[in-house]
Design an enzyme around this catalytic site. Sequence first.
Site, PDB file in Angstrom:
ATOM      1  N   GLY A  57     116.960  12.399  75.747  1.00 19.82           N
ATOM      2  CA  GLY A  57     117.966  13.194  75.414  1.00 19.82           C
ATOM      3  C   GLY A  57     118.950  12.658  74.487  1.00 19.82           C
ATOM      4  O   GLY A  57     119.728  13.141  73.800  1.00 19.82           O
TER       5      GLY A  57
ATOM      6  N   GLY B 279     118.034  11.611  79.292  1.00 22.06           N
ATOM      7  CA  GLY B 279     118.764  12.845  80.140  1.00 22.06           C
ATOM      8  C   GLY B 279     118.770  12.175  81.381  1.00 22.06           C
ATOM      9  O   GLY B 279     118.633  11.045  81.861  1.00 22.06           O
TER      10      GLY B 279
END
Length: 344
Positions: free
Chosen positions: A118, A69
């Site tokens: 992520g 992420g």
Amino acid sequence: MNRAAHSDLLFERRGTAGLVALNRPHALNAVTGAMVRALAHQLAEWEVDAAVTRVILAANGGRAFSAGGDLRALYDLGRAGRYDEALKFFREEYALNTQIKRYRKPYVALIDGIVMGGGVGISVHGSHRVAGDKFVFAMPEVGIGFFPDVGGTWFLPRLPGELGTYCALTGERLAASDAVAAGVATHRVDSGRFPELLEALCGAIPVDAVLAAFAQTPGEGPVMAERGRVEDILAGLDATAAGGADAAFASAAAALMRTKSPTSLKLALAQMRRGRALDFVECMRTEFRIVSRVVHGHDVYEGIRAVIIDKDQSPRWQPSTLEGVSAPEVERHFAPLARELELP
């Protein structure tokens, strides 16, 4: 049809397929909030489009499929005290993970590079995950004072034996062979065949038949070969947690993890133990409970500082020892919220 979201995410209709390309190679295809929103919107459109019979997720850039992420954004928001904005990202990201898990059409991730954090969240929950030569999976969050989220509470405890817990606590990397054997990936295909595979997947032949024609035998990887040792390590950690007689062995095992955040290690172990008994939605709500406390803490910002910002690789964790993290401190991260995660 082509459409871009700040050009970090490219969408295309090709044949029977909806194609998604991660296109942020300068940042190792780290997933931003704008990318989460754009992907969720496009997947919803394609799910009800009869002309689209499968979705294919790939990445541009070579080295990384997606290394995680957008940690820098989380750091900046947290340091500015903008916790609600940080949590808005996680609400949207976890909803996307759930959308992919429930997707009614084949969702094929072509992974030929690093896939972490992520990036795992937008791939591992899909129906098919194809590992190329450069495939490297890891959930290294405990090394930055975070925890293995994006559905890690669900999929890690469901890997063979204690492998998922070991990955959660050590950040161990799995290459293609280990990943297929463990179930993180569903198929192994040579990188050189990925362009040909992509074209075949855009045709009318069912996804399973295409992948069966391209897949090769993965062989045994080094981590799966050591599964017995992995389970011994975890048994030792459990003995330490219970104050058992195996403390010496367990402390040696814990030394493997001495660079990780002690709070993160205890949170991750509690996650893995609870996750086995929870359904997917309960896992995602559990993760939102945890992250809602973590963003107000110390270690995640110190970890990102040490790894991403200053790059000194010398985080100063608080507390600095496993003994300093009490059971009530762990437990409070799992307590219900006034505003729980809402999922579609």
